[in-house]
Motif scaffolding. Structure first.
Motif, PDB file in Angstrom:
ATOM      1  N   MET A   1       0.835  -1.177   0.000  1.00 59.73           N
ATOM      2  CA  MET A   1       0.000   0.000   0.000  1.00 59.73           C
ATOM      3  C   MET A   1       0.885   1.248   0.000  1.00 59.73           C
ATOM      4  SD  MET A   1      -2.900   1.302   2.710  1.00 59.73           S
ATOM      5  CE  MET A   1      -1.857   1.056   4.108  1.00 59.73           C
ATOM      6  N   LYS A   2       0.423   2.261  -0.732  1.00 54.90           N
ATOM      7  CA  LYS A   2       1.134   3.536  -0.783  1.00 54.90           C
ATOM      8  C   LYS A   2       0.239   4.616  -0.190  1.00 54.90           C
ATOM      9  CE  LYS A   2       3.702   2.294  -4.901  1.00 54.90           C
ATOM     10  NZ  LYS A   2       3.997   2.608  -6.296  1.00 54.90           N
ATOM     11  N   LEU A   3       0.852   5.507   0.581  1.00 57.11           N
ATOM     12  CA  LEU A   3       0.136   6.637   1.161  1.00 57.11           C
ATOM     13  C   LEU A   3       0.848   7.926   0.799  1.00 57.11           C
ATOM     14  CD1 LEU A   3      -0.744   5.357   4.737  1.00 57.11           C
ATOM     15  CD2 LEU A   3      -2.207   5.427   2.712  1.00 57.11           C
ATOM     16  N   TYR A   4       0.041   8.982   0.575  1.00 55.78           N
ATOM     17  CA  TYR A   4       0.589  10.240   0.090  1.00 55.78           C
ATOM     18  C   TYR A   4      -0.020  11.436   0.825  1.00 55.78           C
ATOM     19  CZ  TYR A   4       1.616   7.211  -3.894  1.00 55.78           C
ATOM     20  OH  TYR A   4       2.052   6.183  -4.695  1.00 55.78           O
ATOM     21  N   HIS A   5       0.685  12.537   0.703  1.00 55.35           N
ATOM     22  CA  HIS A   5       0.163  13.846   1.067  1.00 55.35           C
ATOM     23  C   HIS A   5       0.532  14.775  -0.088  1.00 55.35           C
ATOM     24  CE1 HIS A   5      -1.135  17.042   3.814  1.00 55.35           C
ATOM     25  NE2 HIS A   5      -0.247  17.768   3.156  1.00 55.35           N
ATOM     26  N   PHE A   6      -0.384  15.650  -0.463  1.00 56.59           N
ATOM     27  CA  PHE A   6      -0.145  16.568  -1.575  1.00 56.59           C
ATOM     28  C   PHE A   6      -0.064  17.988  -1.054  1.00 56.59           C
ATOM     29  CE2 PHE A   6      -1.880  12.774  -3.357  1.00 56.59           C
ATOM     30  CZ  PHE A   6      -1.157  12.606  -4.521  1.00 56.59           C
ATOM     31  N   SER A   7       0.889  18.743  -1.593  1.00 58.74           N
ATOM     32  CA  SER A   7       1.111  20.107  -1.121  1.00 58.74           C
ATOM     33  C   SER A   7       1.691  20.957  -2.244  1.00 58.74           C
ATOM     34  CB  SER A   7       2.083  20.088   0.059  1.00 58.74           C
ATOM     35  OG  SER A   7       2.373  21.395   0.491  1.00 58.74           O
ATOM     36  N   ASP A   8       1.520  22.264  -2.113  1.00 56.71           N
ATOM     37  CA  ASP A   8       2.209  23.176  -3.029  1.00 56.71           C
ATOM     38  C   ASP A   8       3.573  23.568  -2.470  1.00 56.71           C
ATOM     39  OD1 ASP A   8       1.344  24.776  -0.957  1.00 56.71           O
ATOM     40  OD2 ASP A   8       0.221  26.165  -2.206  1.00 56.71           O
ATOM     41  N   ASN A   9       3.891  23.074  -1.290  1.00 55.68           N
ATOM     42  CA  ASN A   9       5.177  23.330  -0.635  1.00 55.68           C
ATOM     43  C   ASN A   9       6.167  22.220  -1.025  1.00 55.68           C
ATOM     44  OD1 ASN A   9       7.354  23.624   1.099  1.00 55.68           O
ATOM     45  ND2 ASN A   9       6.093  24.070   2.889  1.00 55.68           N
ATOM     46  N   PRO A  10       7.295  22.578  -1.646  1.00 54.57           N
ATOM     47  CA  PRO A  10       8.245  21.559  -2.106  1.00 54.57           C
ATOM     48  C   PRO A  10       9.238  21.073  -1.054  1.00 54.57           C
ATOM     49  CG  PRO A  10       9.015  23.700  -2.770  1.00 54.57           C
ATOM     50  CD  PRO A  10       7.683  23.924  -2.087  1.00 54.57           C
ATOM     51  N   ASP A  11       9.183  21.629   0.152  1.00 50.72           N
ATOM     52  CA  ASP A  11      10.263  21.360   1.093  1.00 50.72           C
ATOM     53  C   ASP A  11       9.765  21.071   2.509  1.00 50.72           C
ATOM     54  OD1 ASP A  11      13.000  21.084   1.698  1.00 50.72           O
ATOM     55  OD2 ASP A  11      13.059  23.128   2.493  1.00 50.72           O
ATOM     56  N   ILE A  12       8.863  20.136   2.645  1.00 52.92           N
ATOM     57  CA  ILE A  12       8.395  19.749   3.980  1.00 52.92           C
ATOM     58  C   ILE A  12       9.277  18.593   4.462  1.00 52.92           C
ATOM     59  CG2 ILE A  12       6.468  18.922   5.374  1.00 52.92           C
ATOM     60  CD1 ILE A  12       4.590  20.112   3.208  1.00 52.92           C
ATOM     61  N   GLN A  13      10.010  18.822   5.515  1.00 51.18           N
ATOM     62  CA  GLN A  13      10.931  17.815   6.033  1.00 51.18           C
ATOM     63  C   GLN A  13      10.248  16.856   7.007  1.00 51.18           C
ATOM     64  OE1 GLN A  13      14.107  17.645   4.786  1.00 51.18           O
ATOM     65  NE2 GLN A  13      13.327  19.260   3.458  1.00 51.18           N
ATOM     66  N   ARG A  14       9.252  17.359   7.720  1.00 52.99           N
ATOM     67  CA  ARG A  14       8.553  16.555   8.730  1.00 52.99           C
ATOM     68  C   ARG A  14       7.111  17.058   8.798  1.00 52.99           C
ATOM     69  NH1 ARG A  14       9.982  13.590  13.080  1.00 52.99           N
ATOM     70  NH2 ARG A  14      12.181  14.091  12.773  1.00 52.99           N
ATOM     71  N   PHE A  15       6.176  16.122   8.810  1.00 51.07           N
ATOM     72  CA  PHE A  15       4.760  16.459   8.952  1.00 51.07           C
ATOM     73  C   PHE A  15       4.386  16.322  10.421  1.00 51.07           C
ATOM     74  CE2 PHE A  15       5.120  15.699   4.517  1.00 51.07           C
ATOM     75  CZ  PHE A  15       4.123  16.453   3.908  1.00 51.07           C
ATOM     76  N   GLU A  16       3.935  17.424  10.997  1.00 49.77           N
ATOM     77  CA  GLU A  16       3.544  17.444  12.399  1.00 49.77           C
ATOM     78  C   GLU A  16       2.023  17.310  12.490  1.00 49.77           C
ATOM     79  OE1 GLU A  16       5.604  17.347  14.815  1.00 49.77           O
ATOM     80  OE2 GLU A  16       7.466  17.871  13.769  1.00 49.77           O
ATOM     81  N   PRO A  17       1.534  16.578  13.486  1.00 56.47           N
ATOM     82  CA  PRO A  17       0.079  16.502  13.667  1.00 56.47           C
ATOM     83  C   PRO A  17      -0.505  17.897  13.868  1.00 56.47           C
ATOM     84  CG  PRO A  17       1.194  14.866  15.018  1.00 56.47           C
ATOM     85  CD  PRO A  17       2.254  15.769  14.454  1.00 56.47           C
ATOM     86  N   ARG A  18      -1.660  18.113  13.251  1.00 51.81           N
ATOM     87  CA  ARG A  18      -2.335  19.403  13.405  1.00 51.81           C
ATOM     88  C   ARG A  18      -3.833  19.168  13.497  1.00 51.81           C
ATOM     89  NH1 ARG A  18      -4.441  21.520   8.465  1.00 51.81           N
ATOM     90  NH2 ARG A  18      -3.922  20.179   6.723  1.00 51.81           N
ATOM     91  N   MET A  19      -4.496  20.127  14.088  1.00 51.06           N
ATOM     92  CA  MET A  19      -5.947  20.035  14.221  1.00 51.06           C
ATOM     93  C   MET A  19      -6.603  20.759  13.052  1.00 51.06           C
ATOM     94  SD  MET A  19      -6.463  20.423  18.328  1.00 51.06           S
ATOM     95  CE  MET A  19      -8.205  20.554  18.138  1.00 51.06           C
ATOM     96  N   ILE A  20      -7.651  20.159  12.529  1.00 52.37           N
ATOM     97  CA  ILE A  20      -8.460  20.827  11.506  1.00 52.37           C
ATOM     98  C   ILE A  20      -9.912  20.817  11.968  1.00 52.37           C
ATOM     99  CG2 ILE A  20      -6.890  20.324   9.594  1.00 52.37           C
ATOM    100  CD1 ILE A  20      -8.823  18.098   8.754  1.00 52.37           C
ATOM    101  N   TYR A  21     -10.635  21.815  11.503  1.00 46.20           N
ATOM    102  CA  TYR A  21     -12.045  21.969  11.874  1.00 46.20           C
ATOM    103  C   TYR A  21     -12.154  21.963  13.392  1.00 46.20           C
ATOM    104  CZ  TYR A  21     -12.173  20.689   6.960  1.00 46.20           C
ATOM    105  OH  TYR A  21     -11.924  20.630   5.617  1.00 46.20           O
ATOM    106  N   GLU A  22     -13.017  21.158  13.935  1.00 43.19           N
ATOM    107  CA  GLU A  22     -13.202  21.117  15.390  1.00 43.19           C
ATOM    108  C   GLU A  22     -12.768  19.771  15.956  1.00 43.19           C
ATOM    109  OE1 GLU A  22     -17.146  22.411  16.386  1.00 43.19           O
ATOM    110  OE2 GLU A  22     -16.948  24.189  15.138  1.00 43.19           O
ATOM    111  N   GLU A  23     -11.701  19.228  15.388  1.00 42.76           N
ATOM    112  CA  GLU A  23     -11.169  17.941  15.854  1.00 42.76           C
ATOM    113  C   GLU A  23     -10.662  18.084  17.287  1.00 42.76           C
ATOM    114  OE1 GLU A  23     -10.236  15.012  13.873  1.00 42.76           O
ATOM    115  OE2 GLU A  23     -11.241  15.711  12.082  1.00 42.76           O
ATOM    116  N   THR A  24     -10.664  16.978  17.994  1.00 41.01           N
ATOM    117  CA  THR A  24     -10.161  16.992  19.368  1.00 41.01           C
ATOM    118  C   THR A  24      -8.729  16.489  19.462  1.00 41.01           C
ATOM    119  OG1 THR A  24     -11.092  14.802  19.737  1.00 41.01           O
ATOM    120  CG2 THR A  24     -12.456  16.692  20.373  1.00 41.01           C
ATOM    121  N   GLU A  25      -8.253  15.861  18.388  1.00 35.45           N
ATOM    122  CA  GLU A  25      -6.902  15.313  18.395  1.00 35.45           C
ATOM    123  C   GLU A  25      -6.167  15.750  17.123  1.00 35.45           C
ATOM    124  OE1 GLU A  25      -4.856  10.952  17.909  1.00 35.45           O
ATOM    125  OE2 GLU A  25      -6.726  11.063  19.023  1.00 35.45           O
TER     126      GLU A  25
END
Length: 167
Positions: A1-25
């Motif tokens: 299985m392959k997993l991806y993230h798409f971005s307009d940023n070419p230089d992300i070294q590490r993806f940090e967890p972030r909250m979106i909408y009204e998520e609790t985690e």
């Protein structure tokens, strides 16, 4: 299985967890390989993606796919065509062991810890990348009629960034 993230940023070294909408985690989000073409677009581009599942009716297959041999359609609005045809996106690859399935229909996977991508690649020909996979690419003045029909159908779908669509 392959997993991806798409971005307009070419230089992300590490993806940090972030909250979106009204998520609790906070989470790091990734998308599976099947659903990845739904993200071959500039981030804010509204789009409707449809494909049949085992419960899709013959009537819906005829309505949406009668003039095509494809099994998936992605539609955008004509106002976004130039940005898509001239745009590019960066596809970050991840080790799937770092993620758990969050939403099967959408192909979303999540991680609650920081994740380092294993690879990043620039995709320049967004439309060609979609059509090379046998996906029909449609352009329409407004996504509203398609959205309304899809919501009444038995098709599987993904509607992304419709807040930016002509409604």
């Amino acid at each position: 299985m392959k997993l991806y993230h798409f971005s307009d940023n070419p230089d992300i070294q590490r993806f940090e967890p972030r909250m979106i909408y009204e998520e609790t985690e906070a989470k790091v989000w990734a998308i599976d390989e099947f659903h990845a073409p739904h993200y071959f677009f500039p981030r804010e581009c509204p789009r409707v993606c449809v494909w049949p599942e085992e419960y899709t009716t013959e009537a819906d297959l005829n309505l949406f796919f009668c003039m095509s041999t494809t099994q998936r359609i992605i539609a955008i609005e004509s106002a976004w065509y130039d940005q898509v045809s001239n745009g590019h996106i960066y596809r970050y690859s991840f080790n799937p062991d770092d993620f758990v399935l969050h939403e099967p229909n959408a192909g979303y996977y999540i991680s609650s810890v920081s994740v380092v991508p294993s690879n990043v690649e620039r995709i320049d020909d967004l439309i060609g990348s979609i059509t090379d996979l046998g996906i029909e690419f449609r352009v329409t003045p407004s996504l509203k009629p398609l959205k309304d029909l899809v919501l009444k159908s038995s098709l599987n779908y993904s509607m992304i960034r419709l807040r930016n669509a002509v409604m």
